[in-house]
Design a protein around this motif. Structure first.
Motif, PDB file in Angstrom:
ATOM      1  N   ILE A 189      -7.111  11.534  -2.497  1.00 16.68           N
ATOM      2  CA  ILE A 189      -6.712  10.149  -2.250  1.00 16.68           C
ATOM      3  C   ILE A 189      -6.247   9.982  -0.809  1.00 16.68           C
ATOM      4  O   ILE A 189      -6.606   9.011  -0.132  1.00 16.68           O
ATOM      5  CB  ILE A 189      -5.618   9.714  -3.250  1.00 16.68           C
ATOM      6  CG1 ILE A 189      -6.219   9.628  -4.662  1.00 16.68           C
ATOM      7  CG2 ILE A 189      -5.010   8.370  -2.841  1.00 16.68           C
ATOM      8  CD1 ILE A 189      -5.202   9.424  -5.757  1.00 16.68           C
ATOM      9  N   ASP A 190      -5.473  10.946  -0.322  1.00 12.56           N
ATOM     10  CA  ASP A 190      -5.013  10.895   1.061  1.00 12.56           C
ATOM     11  C   ASP A 190      -6.195  10.896   2.031  1.00 12.56           C
ATOM     12  O   ASP A 190      -6.204  10.148   3.011  1.00 12.56           O
ATOM     13  CB  ASP A 190      -4.080  12.067   1.358  1.00 12.56           C
ATOM     14  CG  ASP A 190      -3.611  12.057   2.802  1.00 12.56           C
ATOM     15  OD1 ASP A 190      -2.937  11.081   3.205  1.00 12.56           O
ATOM     16  OD2 ASP A 190      -3.934  13.012   3.532  1.00 12.56           O
ATOM     17  N   ARG A 191      -7.179  11.715   1.760  1.00 16.26           N
ATOM     18  CA  ARG A 191      -8.352  11.770   2.645  1.00 16.26           C
ATOM     19  C   ARG A 191      -9.118  10.442   2.629  1.00 16.26           C
ATOM     20  O   ARG A 191      -9.589   9.978   3.663  1.00 16.26           O
ATOM     21  CB  ARG A 191      -9.277  12.932   2.261  1.00 16.26           C
ATOM     22  CG  ARG A 191      -8.664  14.305   2.507  1.00 16.26           C
ATOM     23  CD  ARG A 191      -8.711  14.676   3.978  1.00 16.26           C
ATOM     24  NE  ARG A 191      -7.883  15.796   4.334  1.00 16.26           N
ATOM     25  CZ  ARG A 191      -8.288  17.038   4.517  1.00 16.26           C
ATOM     26  NH1 ARG A 191      -9.557  17.346   4.349  1.00 16.26           N
ATOM     27  NH2 ARG A 191      -7.436  17.975   4.871  1.00 16.26           N
ATOM     28  N   LEU A 192      -9.235   9.830   1.465  1.00 16.49           N
ATOM     29  CA  LEU A 192      -9.908   8.529   1.383  1.00 16.49           C
ATOM     30  C   LEU A 192      -9.131   7.467   2.167  1.00 16.49           C
ATOM     31  O   LEU A 192      -9.718   6.713   2.955  1.00 16.49           O
ATOM     32  CB  LEU A 192     -10.056   8.092  -0.074  1.00 16.49           C
ATOM     33  CG  LEU A 192     -11.099   8.833  -0.893  1.00 16.49           C
ATOM     34  CD1 LEU A 192     -10.980   8.454  -2.364  1.00 16.49           C
ATOM     35  CD2 LEU A 192     -12.497   8.518  -0.379  1.00 16.49           C
ATOM     36  N   GLU A 193      -7.823   7.418   1.963  1.00 12.35           N
ATOM     37  CA  GLU A 193      -7.010   6.456   2.696  1.00 12.35           C
ATOM     38  C   GLU A 193      -7.069   6.729   4.198  1.00 12.35           C
ATOM     39  O   GLU A 193      -7.134   5.796   5.009  1.00 12.35           O
ATOM     40  CB  GLU A 193      -5.563   6.501   2.210  1.00 12.35           C
ATOM     41  CG  GLU A 193      -5.388   5.934   0.816  1.00 12.35           C
ATOM     42  CD  GLU A 193      -3.972   6.089   0.279  1.00 12.35           C
ATOM     43  OE1 GLU A 193      -3.174   6.890   0.850  1.00 12.35           O
ATOM     44  OE2 GLU A 193      -3.656   5.411  -0.713  1.00 12.35           O
ATOM     45  N   SER A 194      -7.074   7.990   4.575  1.00 16.78           N
ATOM     46  CA  SER A 194      -7.140   8.362   5.994  1.00 16.78           C
ATOM     47  C   SER A 194      -8.466   7.941   6.605  1.00 16.78           C
ATOM     48  O   SER A 194      -8.506   7.432   7.735  1.00 16.78           O
ATOM     49  CB  SER A 194      -6.933   9.869   6.155  1.00 16.78           C
ATOM     50  OG  SER A 194      -5.614  10.221   5.771  1.00 16.78           O
ATOM     51  N   ARG A 195      -9.557   8.150   5.876  1.00 25.73           N
ATOM     52  CA  ARG A 195     -10.864   7.728   6.386  1.00 25.73           C
ATOM     53  C   ARG A 195     -10.902   6.219   6.627  1.00 25.73           C
ATOM     54  O   ARG A 195     -11.436   5.758   7.634  1.00 25.73           O
ATOM     55  CB  ARG A 195     -11.979   8.127   5.422  1.00 25.73           C
ATOM     56  CG  ARG A 195     -12.307   9.588   5.459  1.00 25.73           C
ATOM     57  CD  ARG A 195     -13.419   9.930   4.464  1.00 25.73           C
ATOM     58  NE  ARG A 195     -13.572  11.360   4.349  1.00 25.73           N
ATOM     59  CZ  ARG A 195     -14.254  12.114   5.203  1.00 25.73           C
ATOM     60  NH1 ARG A 195     -14.853  11.545   6.238  1.00 25.73           N
ATOM     61  NH2 ARG A 195     -14.331  13.416   5.034  1.00 25.73           N
ATOM     62  N   PHE A 196     -10.347   5.456   5.711  1.00 25.94           N
ATOM     63  CA  PHE A 196     -10.300   4.003   5.901  1.00 25.94           C
ATOM     64  C   PHE A 196      -9.455   3.642   7.117  1.00 25.94           C
ATOM     65  O   PHE A 196      -9.807   2.749   7.891  1.00 25.94           O
ATOM     66  CB  PHE A 196      -9.768   3.289   4.653  1.00 25.94           C
ATOM     67  CG  PHE A 196     -10.800   3.110   3.578  1.00 25.94           C
ATOM     68  CD1 PHE A 196     -11.915   2.300   3.777  1.00 25.94           C
ATOM     69  CD2 PHE A 196     -10.672   3.759   2.361  1.00 25.94           C
ATOM     70  CE1 PHE A 196     -12.870   2.130   2.797  1.00 25.94           C
ATOM     71  CE2 PHE A 196     -11.622   3.600   1.369  1.00 25.94           C
ATOM     72  CZ  PHE A 196     -12.719   2.783   1.581  1.00 25.94           C
ATOM     73  N   ALA A 197      -8.347   4.333   7.313  1.00 31.14           N
ATOM     74  CA  ALA A 197      -7.493   4.071   8.475  1.00 31.14           C
ATOM     75  C   ALA A 197      -8.256   4.360   9.770  1.00 31.14           C
ATOM     76  O   ALA A 197      -8.168   3.590  10.738  1.00 31.14           O
ATOM     77  CB  ALA A 197      -6.219   4.907   8.398  1.00 31.14           C
ATOM     78  N   MET A 198      -9.012   5.450   9.796  1.00 31.97           N
ATOM     79  CA  MET A 198      -9.779   5.796  10.997  1.00 31.97           C
ATOM     80  C   MET A 198     -10.907   4.788  11.226  1.00 31.97           C
ATOM     81  O   MET A 198     -11.203   4.416  12.373  1.00 31.97           O
ATOM     82  CB  MET A 198     -10.305   7.218  10.905  1.00 31.97           C
ATOM     83  CG  MET A 198      -9.199   8.232  11.091  1.00 31.97           C
ATOM     84  SD  MET A 198      -9.781   9.917  10.893  1.00 31.97           S
ATOM     85  CE  MET A 198      -8.876  10.377   9.426  1.00 31.97           C
ATOM     86  N   HIS A 199     -11.525   4.363  10.169  1.00 25.01           N
ATOM     87  CA  HIS A 199     -12.562   3.338  10.287  1.00 25.01           C
ATOM     88  C   HIS A 199     -11.972   2.067  10.901  1.00 25.01           C
ATOM     89  O   HIS A 199     -12.584   1.440  11.779  1.00 25.01           O
ATOM     90  CB  HIS A 199     -13.170   3.043   8.914  1.00 25.01           C
ATOM     91  CG  HIS A 199     -14.344   2.138   8.962  1.00 25.01           C
ATOM     92  ND1 HIS A 199     -14.222   0.774   8.928  1.00 25.01           N
ATOM     93  CD2 HIS A 199     -15.670   2.397   9.070  1.00 25.01           C
ATOM     94  CE1 HIS A 199     -15.417   0.226   9.004  1.00 25.01           C
ATOM     95  NE2 HIS A 199     -16.311   1.190   9.095  1.00 25.01           N
TER      96      HIS A 199
END
Length: 148
Positions: free
Chosen positions: A4-14
């Motif tokens: 979940i953290d990785r998914l949220e992080s990817r969205f933040a980077m996007h």
């Protein structure tokens, strides 16, 4: 939880990559500056150079780039993120930019962005962006205008 953290992080980077484009093209300096850590490096390369920290970002945008471009539209695609640990990631994306220079010349740019993202106190930002230009070319005889 890490997934979940990785998914949220990817969205933040996007969002950071998108806010780079929106901030620059819409001349929203606060939005543009908010994507960068204070100790960032923005290596644009020729013909522009290297800029360090928020002061360098300010100089690059307000003193060099915005005066050189009347209008611009960046389209960033193909963002690929690789985590090096929970708080650090590398990103690579491609950008096409079309715009009008201050002398009225239509211009097209294609480049690749190589980013270093870092999370500090729960917030992701860019600590380094290297730009590799593929072409930086005038569109001779073409005037970019809004449709009538």
């Amino acid at each position: 939880m890490q997934r979940i953290d990785r998914l949220e992080s990817r969205f933040a980077m996007h969002d950071l990559v998108s806010d780079y484009c929106h901030g620059f093209d819409k001349r929203d300096f606060d939005r543009f500056l908010a994507i960068w850590w204070e100790d960032c490096v923005w290596e644009i390369g020729p013909p522009f150079g290297r800029f360090n920290g928020h002061a360098g970002i300010n100089e690059a945008v307000k003193d060099i780039l915005w005066p050189a471009w009347l209008k611009s539209t960046h389209c960033t695609t193909n963002l690929r993120v690789n985590f090096t640990d929970d708080d650090h990631a590398l990103g690579v994306s491609d950008v096409d930019c079309i715009g009008t220079t201050s002398d009225g010349q239509a211009q097209t740019v294609a480049a690749t962005y190589s980013d270093v993202f870092e999370r500090r106190a729960g917030v992701w930002k860019i600590v380094r962006r290297d730009v590799k230009m593929h072409h930086f070319s005038p569109l001779v005889g073409i005037t970019l205008e809004a449709p009538a």
